[in-house]
Design a protein around this motif. Structure first.
Motif, PDB file in Angstrom:
ATOM      1  N   TRP A   1       0.896  -1.140   0.246  1.00  0.00           N
ATOM      2  CA  TRP A   1       0.385  -0.214   0.092  1.00  0.00           C
ATOM      3  C   TRP A   1       0.832   1.272  -0.530  1.00  0.00           C
ATOM      4  O   TRP A   1       2.246   1.146   0.056  1.00  0.00           O
ATOM      5  N   TYR A   2      -0.284   2.123  -0.299  1.00  0.00           N
ATOM      6  CA  TYR A   2       1.012   3.162  -0.298  1.00  0.00           C
ATOM      7  C   TYR A   2      -0.258   4.773  -0.008  1.00  0.00           C
ATOM      8  O   TYR A   2      -1.282   4.466  -0.091  1.00  0.00           O
ATOM      9  N   ASP A   3       0.223   6.114   0.907  1.00  0.00           N
ATOM     10  CA  ASP A   3      -0.693   6.804   1.091  1.00  0.00           C
ATOM     11  C   ASP A   3      -0.052   8.271   1.023  1.00  0.00           C
ATOM     12  O   ASP A   3       1.546   8.343   0.901  1.00  0.00           O
ATOM     13  N   VAL A   4      -0.183   9.235   0.667  1.00  0.00           N
ATOM     14  CA  VAL A   4       0.059  11.119   0.466  1.00  0.00           C
ATOM     15  C   VAL A   4      -0.826  11.474   1.331  1.00  0.00           C
ATOM     16  O   VAL A   4      -2.548  11.450   0.623  1.00  0.00           O
ATOM     17  N   ILE A   5      -0.605  12.227   2.642  1.00  0.00           N
ATOM     18  CA  ILE A   5      -1.603  12.976   3.716  1.00  0.00           C
ATOM     19  C   ILE A   5      -1.278  13.254   3.428  1.00  0.00           C
ATOM     20  O   ILE A   5      -0.027  14.562   4.451  1.00  0.00           O
ATOM     21  N   PRO A   6      -1.797  14.697   3.167  1.00  0.00           N
ATOM     22  CA  PRO A   6      -2.320  16.413   3.397  1.00  0.00           C
ATOM     23  C   PRO A   6      -2.406  16.582   5.093  1.00  0.00           C
ATOM     24  O   PRO A   6      -3.510  16.359   5.678  1.00  0.00           O
TER      25      PRO A   6
END
Length: 794
Positions: free
Chosen positions: A470-475
């Motif tokens: 998995w991957y994620d970009v979290i502002p």
């Protein structure tokens, strides 16, 4: 060679038979042997004939047509033959190649009659086929080696009665003793392999008897059980009324001419290929590999049958110009979908459910006419009592379907049909697993100030179970963003479930405002407390988009790769902790790295850089080389280049790539710790007014001060502990944020009693601000509101 010439003399009654082949220089014909009344140079035959000279032998070779001369014509030619000799010169060749010439001579009469000419021409065809099968240089003695295996017999069949006059050689080839032969064709056919009888009987079908010449191969089983391949060449002679009367035939032993890759080995090879084919595309390419080249087909199509449409899975060659208009008109990005109703001949073949063969596609509908002018095969593909597709093969040059080829095509159809069903089920399950995996990943990445982020995910090409990458970009706040990538151990529904839980937990902890090491530590404790034996690796990067500082935490995962603005790529040295879910009290060190504008940071999983055939160090080196060699101005193209070598994957692949550009205009910031005094709101307003004057903001100051008043008042009244006021001016947007230590989010009233003096603060903030909201912070929350200002005063 003597066997050859003996047979020519025996069944044609020639006084002399000679065979000529090309010499090494290919400029003259050389006599290899001659048998008859006066062998050698008897009857005036020369041992050599130049191709450029004028002689019956050279003329027949050059023209490629048999030459028959009566005694008068032989005398007029003046080559030295006796006056009462008739001559026949028959070119030897196969598939357009000219290999030599067969010469027969006889005394008396008016020359060779029609029956003898037909026998000799059939016999010359057999000799030419043997010479071609030898495939040796001209002028050598190797043709003798090839022809010594030749066993040729001849027969005459009376079509009206079924009586056959077969010589001893035919009976020997059939395994029948002359004393046991009764002259009936049924006796010979009884020794034929039953599967080959339909093809053998087709030579006397009305539609084929009009042909001047027929050729096919069939099998005879001797009483001992031994199997022999025979080659038949025959012609039909008509009576005075034009009705078929007799068949003249020549039968030769052809077992020694069988190719090494025969029917059984081809089917075995195809079975081996299909056994390892896991997708419809794998099946299609395997069938092309196993059939098109060995059969010499010019084009091949394999398609699945869906309702009334043929969904083509492979066209070989793949160029649209190689296919008829209906296929080009239906082209869909890569393969067409042709409606079966537009191809009635094909539809009829599918309804019948059996292999259909045409020696020419001329006269068929346009969609098929251009597939095989020299031959067309349509193979319905059965499986589980129904049709699942069709396979088409086309030949541009004339192509005869022999018995072996018919059997091969029929066997192929069943194998391919079953393989398609298995592959279709595999594709469906694999797509379901991939869809589940993608549903647990972000659908799209957020737009980030001063950054550009892209991600790529590729499921494993082997196996059906969903993976845990998995991957994620979290502002986070207005100046921070978190990048995270991870991999849960194993490929199963449990791994996907754990992956979804860990990803959600990390996002929740990050949004709450915890520092990176605390986020990873919380996620580790969560996984330890879950009822699972799975563990996960993770790499978490928190980036300050304003300052360019990156805080990195690793939990058993690969380190990030960093590409500097000058093109140098390297691994980021970041001390790591154990994987998540192993030790509840594990520590996760924090590493800080400064990024310059133009830097690219890459997070990846081990499926890209490590496999059974790729060492981890070599994989990481390859990715670094790609990062250095590719222009980072287009991050999408850079990400595609990074995963370009992951065609065959033992594991899932996830890549998260971020290019840090920096902010063009750095925001202006000011902060104030609000003291809990009776006049705290007044001091907060004064601080705000001074800050706006220093920033030369003169418009909408009243609205800003009102928002400050309401937010600070709410914090002082409804919370305990420290309260902080932060002002941020980014371009034309002014942000007012008030932080407190209470995690309870503010609630906007749904109705207001106008006689009550309180409860209107959030309604006023909503009315004054273009946007507002609340975000959790570590141990508290932050309530904010934004106002769009007029351009700054000069």
């Amino acid at each position: 060679m003597r066997i050859v010439t003996d047979r020519g003399e025996g069944f044609a009654g020639a006084a002399l038979t000679a065979v000529y082949v090309l010499d090494q220089d290919a400029d003259e014909l050389r006599q290899t042997d001659a048998v008859g009344e006066s062998p050698g140079t008897g009857f005036g035959l020369s041992s050599r004939y130049p191709l450029s000279g004028s002689s019956p032998v050279a003329d027949a070779f050059r023209t490629g047509q048999p030459l028959w001369l009566t005694p008068a014509e032989v005398t007029a030619h003046g080559d030295g033959q006796p006056a009462d000799v008739s001559l026949g010169a028959l070119p030897l060749g196969a598939d357009g190649k000219r290999l030599g010439c067969l010469v027969v001579l006889d005394r008396g009469g008016d020359g060779f009659d029609t029956v003898r000419r037909n026998f000799l021409e059939l016999y010359a065809d057999q000799v030419g086929a043997l010479l071609d099968a030898a495939d040796v240089p001209c002028g050598t003695t190797a043709p003798d080696c090839a022809l010594r295996h030749m066993r040729v017999g001849s027969f005459t069949l009376v079509l009206g009665t079924g009586q056959i006059d077969a010589d001893r050689q035919v009976l020997d080839l059939a395994g029948i003793h002359p004393s046991e032969f009764d002259g009936r064709v049924e006796t010979l056919l009884a020794h034929t392999v039953p599967e080959d009888l339909p093809a053998l009987m087709s030579v006397v079908e009305p539609g084929h008897m009009a042909s001047s010449r027929r050729e096919l191969e069939f099998r005879m089983r001797w009483p001992s059980g031994e199997l022999h391949w025979l080659r038949l060449r025959c012609r039909v002679l008509a009576d005075s009324d034009g009705r078929p009367e007799r068949m003249l035939g020549v039968v030769a032993e052809s077992s020694h001419l069988r190719p090494s890759t025969d029917e059984v080995s081809r089917v075995q090879r195809l079975s081996a290929i299909l056994a390892t084919a896991t997708t419809v595309r794998d099946v299609s390419r395997g069938v092309v590999t196993a059939l098109r080249e060995p059969l010499g087909a010019d084009r091949m199509a394999l398609s699945e049958l869906h309702a009334s449409r043929l969904v083509v899975t492979v066209l070989d060659p793949p160029e649209p110009s190689a296919w008829p208009e209906i296929w080009r008109a239906e082209w869909r990005s890569e393969w067409p979908e042709a409606p079966a109703r537009a191809l009635p001949t094909l539809a009829a073949a599918l309804r019948e459910g059996r292999t259909s063969l045409w020696t020419t596609s001329t006269g068929l509908e346009p969609g098929l006419a251009g597939l095989g002018r020299g031959g067309l095969a349509v193979l319905p593909l059965p499986a589980d009592g129904r049709l699942v597709g069709a396979c088409l093969l086309g030949w541009d040059n004339p192509h005869e379907f022999g018995t072996e080829e018919r059997s091969l095509l029929t066997a192929t159809a069943g194998l391919v049909g079953q393989a398609l069903v298995r592959a279709r089920a595999f594709d469906a399950e694999h797509e379901l697993a991939a869809m589940l995996q993608r549903s647990l990943l972000p659908r799209k990445l957020p737009e980030l100030p001063g950054c550009a982020a892209v991600a790529r995910y590729l499921p494993a090409t082997a196996g059906l179970e969903v993976g845990g990458d998995w991957y994620d970009v979290i502002p986070l706040s207005d100046r921070h963003v978190a990048l995270v990538i991870g991999d849960v151990q194993g490929h199963s529904a449990e791994a996907a479930t754990v992956m979804g839980q860990i990803r959600t937990a990390i996002r929740a902890y990050a949004v709450e405002g915890h520092p990176p090491d605390v986020v990873v530590s919380h996620a580790n404790r969560l996984l330890v407390g879950m009822d699972t034996d799975s563990f996960a690796t993770c790499c978490y990067v928190a980036l300050d988009t304003e300052e360019g500082d990156a805080w990195i935490v690793r939990a058993g995962h690969l380190p990030p790769l960093l590409r500097d603005p000058d093109g140098n790529s390297s691994e980021v040295f970041a001390e790591g902790g154990p994987p998540l879910g192993v030790l509840a009290d594990a520590e996760f060190p924090l590493t800080v790295v400064g990024l310059a504008a133009g830097s690219v940071i890459t997070l990846l999983t081990d499926g890209l850089v490590e496999s059974s055939s790729l060492h981890l160090d070599d994989g990481m080196r390859r990715v670094r080389e790609v990062l250095s060699a590719t222009d980072p101005s287009d991050v999408d193209r850079l990400a595609d280049a990074v995963i370009s070598g992951a065609d065959q994957r033992d594991d899932d692949v996830a890549v998260l790539l971020l290019r840090y550009d920096g902010l063009r205009a750095r925001p202006l910031r000011a902060g104030w710790a609000v003291w809990r005094l009776p006049d705290a709101v007044m001091h907060a307003r004064r601080f705000t007014a001074r800050t706006l004057r220093s920033w030369k903001v003169s418009q909408q100051t009243d609205a800003v001060l009102l928002i400050v008043s309401e937010l600070v008042t709410n914090a002082l009244v409804h919370t305990q502990g420290e309260v902080r006021l932060d002002l941020t001016l980014a371009g034309e947007r002014l942000r007012v944020a008030v932080s407190d230590s209470s995690p309870r989010a503010p609630v906007k009233p749904t109705s207001v009693d106008w006689e009550v003096t309180g409860g209107r603060g959030l309604l006023l903030v909503e009315a004054m601000a273009c946007s507002w909201g609340a975000v959790p912070l570590s141990g508290g929350k932050q309530v904010w509101g934004e106002i769009v200002l007029a351009p700054l005063e000069s």
